[in-house]
Structures are given as C-alpha cells and as structure tokens.
Design a protein around this motif. Structure first.
Motif, PDB file in Angstrom:
ATOM      1  N   SER A  18       0.832  -1.205   0.000  1.00 48.63           N
ATOM      2  CA  SER A  18       0.000   0.000   0.000  1.00 48.63           C
ATOM      3  C   SER A  18       0.867   1.255   0.000  1.00 48.63           C
ATOM      4  O   SER A  18       0.498   2.277  -0.599  1.00 48.63           O
ATOM      5  N   LYS A  19       2.034   1.184   0.631  1.00 51.63           N
ATOM      6  CA  LYS A  19       2.959   2.315   0.632  1.00 51.63           C
ATOM      7  C   LYS A  19       3.574   2.535  -0.746  1.00 51.63           C
ATOM      8  O   LYS A  19       4.051   3.628  -1.043  1.00 51.63           O
ATOM      9  N   ARG A  20       3.548   1.496  -1.562  1.00 45.58           N
ATOM     10  CA  ARG A  20       4.066   1.596  -2.937  1.00 45.58           C
ATOM     11  C   ARG A  20       2.950   1.926  -3.926  1.00 45.58           C
ATOM     12  O   ARG A  20       3.147   1.873  -5.132  1.00 45.58           O
ATOM     13  N   ASN A  21       1.764   2.221  -3.394  1.00 42.59           N
ATOM     14  CA  ASN A  21       0.588   2.555  -4.214  1.00 42.59           C
ATOM     15  C   ASN A  21       0.213   1.399  -5.137  1.00 42.59           C
ATOM     16  O   ASN A  21      -0.212   1.594  -6.274  1.00 42.59           O
ATOM     17  N   ASN A  22       0.374   0.186  -4.632  1.00 42.25           N
ATOM     18  CA  ASN A  22       0.057  -1.022  -5.396  1.00 42.25           C
ATOM     19  C   ASN A  22      -1.270  -1.581  -4.884  1.00 42.25           C
ATOM     20  O   ASN A  22      -1.309  -2.351  -3.929  1.00 42.25           O
ATOM     21  N   THR A  23      -2.351  -1.185  -5.527  1.00 37.67           N
ATOM     22  CA  THR A  23      -3.686  -1.609  -5.097  1.00 37.67           C
ATOM     23  C   THR A  23      -3.858  -3.116  -5.227  1.00 37.67           C
ATOM     24  O   THR A  23      -4.418  -3.772  -4.341  1.00 37.67           O
ATOM     25  N   PHE A  24      -3.368  -3.685  -6.330  1.00 37.22           N
ATOM     26  CA  PHE A  24      -3.525  -5.124  -6.563  1.00 37.22           C
ATOM     27  C   PHE A  24      -2.798  -5.925  -5.480  1.00 37.22           C
ATOM     28  O   PHE A  24      -3.374  -6.834  -4.877  1.00 37.22           O
ATOM     29  N   THR A  73      -1.775  -4.953  -2.506  1.00 34.46           N
ATOM     30  CA  THR A  73      -2.367  -4.699  -1.196  1.00 34.46           C
ATOM     31  C   THR A  73      -3.621  -5.544  -0.998  1.00 34.46           C
ATOM     32  O   THR A  73      -3.809  -6.167   0.056  1.00 34.46           O
ATOM     33  N   THR A  74      -4.471  -5.575  -2.023  1.00 30.92           N
ATOM     34  CA  THR A  74      -5.731  -6.315  -1.925  1.00 30.92           C
ATOM     35  C   THR A  74      -5.484  -7.817  -1.868  1.00 30.92           C
ATOM     36  O   THR A  74      -6.113  -8.529  -1.071  1.00 30.92           O
ATOM     37  N   ALA A  75      -4.570  -8.305  -2.711  1.00 25.07           N
ATOM     38  CA  ALA A  75      -4.296  -9.740  -2.759  1.00 25.07           C
ATOM     39  C   ALA A  75      -3.698 -10.234  -1.438  1.00 25.07           C
ATOM     40  O   ALA A  75      -4.244 -11.144  -0.803  1.00 25.07           O
ATOM     41  N   PHE A  76      -2.593  -9.630  -1.025  1.00 23.58           N
ATOM     42  CA  PHE A  76      -1.945 -10.088   0.203  1.00 23.58           C
ATOM     43  C   PHE A  76      -2.820  -9.840   1.426  1.00 23.58           C
ATOM     44  O   PHE A  76      -2.902 -10.679   2.330  1.00 23.58           O
ATOM     45  N   GLY A  77      -3.506  -8.693   1.445  1.00 25.35           N
ATOM     46  CA  GLY A  77      -4.385  -8.400   2.574  1.00 25.35           C
ATOM     47  C   GLY A  77      -5.558  -9.353   2.645  1.00 25.35           C
ATOM     48  O   GLY A  77      -5.911  -9.865   3.713  1.00 25.35           O
ATOM     49  N   GLY A  78      -6.171  -9.618   1.492  1.00 26.56           N
ATOM     50  CA  GLY A  78      -7.323 -10.517   1.463  1.00 26.56           C
ATOM     51  C   GLY A  78      -6.974 -11.912   1.963  1.00 26.56           C
ATOM     52  O   GLY A  78      -7.709 -12.495   2.774  1.00 26.56           O
ATOM     53  N   TYR A  79      -5.849 -12.445   1.509  1.00 27.29           N
ATOM     54  CA  TYR A  79      -5.475 -13.798   1.930  1.00 27.29           C
ATOM     55  C   TYR A  79      -4.900 -13.824   3.345  1.00 27.29           C
ATOM     56  O   TYR A  79      -5.001 -14.840   4.039  1.00 27.29           O
ATOM     57  N   ALA A  80      -4.321 -12.731   3.793  1.00 32.53           N
ATOM     58  CA  ALA A  80      -3.867 -12.652   5.183  1.00 32.53           C
ATOM     59  C   ALA A  80      -5.050 -12.822   6.128  1.00 32.53           C
ATOM     60  O   ALA A  80      -5.012 -13.628   7.069  1.00 32.53           O
ATOM     61  N   PHE A  81      -6.120 -12.101   5.851  1.00 32.15           N
ATOM     62  CA  PHE A  81      -7.295 -12.193   6.718  1.00 32.15           C
ATOM     63  C   PHE A  81      -7.990 -13.544   6.571  1.00 32.15           C
ATOM     64  O   PHE A  81      -8.615 -14.019   7.525  1.00 32.15           O
ATOM     65  N   PHE A  82      -7.851 -14.163   5.399  1.00 37.51           N
ATOM     66  CA  PHE A  82      -8.376 -15.519   5.237  1.00 37.51           C
ATOM     67  C   PHE A  82      -7.702 -16.464   6.222  1.00 37.51           C
ATOM     68  O   PHE A  82      -8.376 -17.247   6.909  1.00 37.51           O
ATOM     69  N   TRP A  83      -6.377 -16.389   6.312  1.00 37.22           N
ATOM     70  CA  TRP A  83      -5.668 -17.319   7.189  1.00 37.22           C
ATOM     71  C   TRP A  83      -5.911 -17.023   8.666  1.00 37.22           C
ATOM     72  O   TRP A  83      -5.937 -17.931   9.490  1.00 37.22           O
ATOM     73  N   PHE A  84      -6.108 -15.752   9.016  1.00 33.18           N
ATOM     74  CA  PHE A  84      -6.529 -15.437  10.383  1.00 33.18           C
ATOM     75  C   PHE A  84      -7.852 -16.141  10.687  1.00 33.18           C
ATOM     76  O   PHE A  84      -8.018 -16.769  11.737  1.00 33.18           O
ATOM     77  N   ALA A  85      -8.813 -16.018   9.764  1.00 37.57           N
ATOM     78  CA  ALA A  85     -10.140 -16.596   9.976  1.00 37.57           C
ATOM     79  C   ALA A  85     -10.080 -18.120  10.034  1.00 37.57           C
ATOM     80  O   ALA A  85     -10.745 -18.748  10.878  1.00 37.57           O
ATOM     81  N   VAL A  86      -9.293 -18.726   9.156  1.00 38.66           N
ATOM     82  CA  VAL A  86      -9.169 -20.183   9.154  1.00 38.66           C
ATOM     83  C   VAL A  86      -8.537 -20.678  10.457  1.00 38.66           C
ATOM     84  O   VAL A  86      -8.999 -21.656  11.057  1.00 38.66           O
ATOM     85  N   ALA A  87      -7.494 -19.995  10.912  1.00 39.33           N
ATOM     86  CA  ALA A  87      -6.834 -20.381  12.161  1.00 39.33           C
ATOM     87  C   ALA A  87      -7.822 -20.337  13.326  1.00 39.33           C
ATOM     88  O   ALA A  87      -7.873 -21.262  14.153  1.00 39.33           O
ATOM     89  N   PHE A  88      -8.620 -19.275  13.390  1.00 39.15           N
ATOM     90  CA  PHE A  88      -9.589 -19.157  14.475  1.00 39.15           C
ATOM     91  C   PHE A  88     -10.694 -20.204  14.333  1.00 39.15           C
ATOM     92  O   PHE A  88     -11.200 -20.716  15.342  1.00 39.15           O
ATOM     93  N   SER A  89     -11.062 -20.546  13.096  1.00 40.40           N
ATOM     94  CA  SER A  89     -12.064 -21.592  12.882  1.00 40.40           C
ATOM     95  C   SER A  89     -11.561 -22.933  13.397  1.00 40.40           C
ATOM     96  O   SER A  89     -12.304 -23.689  14.034  1.00 40.40           O
ATOM     97  N   TRP A  90     -10.297 -23.232  13.112  1.00 35.38           N
ATOM     98  CA  TRP A  90      -9.714 -24.474  13.627  1.00 35.38           C
ATOM     99  C   TRP A  90      -9.659 -24.463  15.151  1.00 35.38           C
ATOM    100  O   TRP A  90      -9.926 -25.482  15.803  1.00 35.38           O
ATOM    101  N   MET A  91      -9.332 -23.318  15.736  1.00 39.24           N
ATOM    102  CA  MET A  91      -9.268 -23.207  17.191  1.00 39.24           C
ATOM    103  C   MET A  91     -10.646 -23.406  17.818  1.00 39.24           C
ATOM    104  O   MET A  91     -10.778 -24.040  18.870  1.00 39.24           O
ATOM    105  N   ILE A  92     -11.678 -22.886  17.177  1.00 38.22           N
ATOM    106  CA  ILE A  92     -13.047 -23.112  17.656  1.00 38.22           C
ATOM    107  C   ILE A  92     -13.370 -24.602  17.629  1.00 38.22           C
ATOM    108  O   ILE A  92     -13.891 -25.167  18.599  1.00 38.22           O
ATOM    109  N   LYS A  93     -13.041 -25.250  16.505  1.00 34.35           N
ATOM    110  CA  LYS A  93     -13.333 -26.680  16.349  1.00 34.35           C
ATOM    111  C   LYS A  93     -12.586 -27.526  17.376  1.00 34.35           C
ATOM    112  O   LYS A  93     -13.092 -28.564  17.839  1.00 34.35           O
TER     113      LYS A  93
END
Length: 203
Positions: free
Chosen positions: A64-70, A72-92
C-alpha cells in the motif's frame, strides 16, 4: 523568508517476496494434512497465523505504501483468510469452549470459501497482467477454493477434497519459485529466474 521546499522520496523494497514465502509455507504445511501425509490441524495453526496471515499482512501494508492496489488487496485478502481459518480451527478444537464446538455448521465455511472463490477469480484476471508465475498461483488458488467450497457442502467430497489438496500443494511449489524470483532477480539486477511476461490481453 525562504519558500524553498524539499521533496523527500522514500523507496520501499518489494514486499512480494516475503508475502509469497508466507503463502508457500502455510500451503505446504496445510496441504500435508489434506493429502493425508500428516494428521490434525494443531501444528498448522501457528503457520497459518504467522506465515499465512502476518507475513502476507506485512506485504499488504508495504504494498500500500508503494501505491500497489492489486498487491495490497491480494496479500491483505489472503492474510485475513488465514486469520479466519486459524480461528475456525481453534473453535473446532474447543479452545473457546464446548458451546462453540456444539454450534458449528461447516456449511458456513462453504459460503466463506465461495466468497473467496469469487474474490480469487477476479484477482486472477488482474494477475494475468502482472506475470505468468503470479497468474499460475492465482489459477491454482481458484481450484483450491473450488475444491474447498464443494467439499464443505459435501458435494463429491472425496474428489473435491483431493482437488483442493493437490491445488494447495501446487500453490506452495509455485509460490516458493515466485518468492525466489522476487528476491534473486532484484538481488542480481537481472532476470535470474524467469517469471513470464504479462498476457497483454487487457492492457
């Protein structure tokens, strides 16, 4: 009074190498479980949080500091995916109590995977105009989420689970290559590892 102003340009290193390394590591570990080479998810969780999530979030913030929207969105989107998956496994696993375990409906993960499949499809279109290694990674992620979505809805489970497993392993292999290319090409100042030119369809 002087009115001179100085413009300072701050140059950030390309964060895609660490982002792709994080993706490569977490998918390598996670695919080992899907392929039946390992069992359980307890030891996948730390890699999901620190490599899948934090490493890609770091890449997203710096893109995002490099003004790279693609990026930022790609890495950010999948980063939050893995946070959510990790918490889903912890719930299970019962980390947050038995009541949450009893309330699980795995089809809700299916809808989440479906959302990420839609996200990945339009990101794949964008990756076509970056380079072919990145396109290959996104193409494999499409199959990962297709397999995860269908298997979560118990649609041809054995086949779709295998599709997800092999796609995830493929993501890891190609991401290792992409990370190496991002590091070594920059380090040597030449194309040490080829990544392939953009398709040139949309630009």
């Amino acid at each position: 009074m002087s009115t001179n102003t100085n413009n300072v340009k701050i140059t950030n290193a390309d964060p895609s190498a660490i982002g792709l390394f994080g993706l490569a590591m977490v998918t390598l570990v996670a695919s080992s479980q899907k392929l039946g080479l390992t069992t359980g998810v307890s030891f996948i969780i730390p890699w999901a949080i620190f490599l899948g999530a934090f490493a890609q979030l770091f890449a997203a913030i710096n893109d995002s500091k490099r003004n790279n929207t693609f990026g930022t969105t790609a890495f950010g989107g999948y980063a939050f995916f893995w946070f959510a998956v990790a918490f889903s496994w912890m719930i299970k696993l019962g980390v947050f109590g038995q009541n949450m375990v009893n309330d699980i409906d795995s089809k809700q993960l299916g809808f989440a995977f479906l959302g990420y499949l839609i996200f990945t499809i339009f990101m794949t279109i964008g990756a076509m105009e970056t380079h072919k290694v990145l396109f290959t990674i996104f193409f494999l992620i499409d199959f990962l989420f297709l397999g995860l979505t269908l298997s979560s809805f118990d649609i041809a489970y054995e086949i779709t689970h295998k599709i997800a497993a092999f796609a995830e392993l493929g993501i890891s292999i190609v991401s290792f290559y992409g990370s190496a290319a991002a590091v070594l090409n920059e380090h040597f100042g030449k194309e040490f590892l080829p990544v392939g030119k953009p398709f040139g369809i949309f630009k």
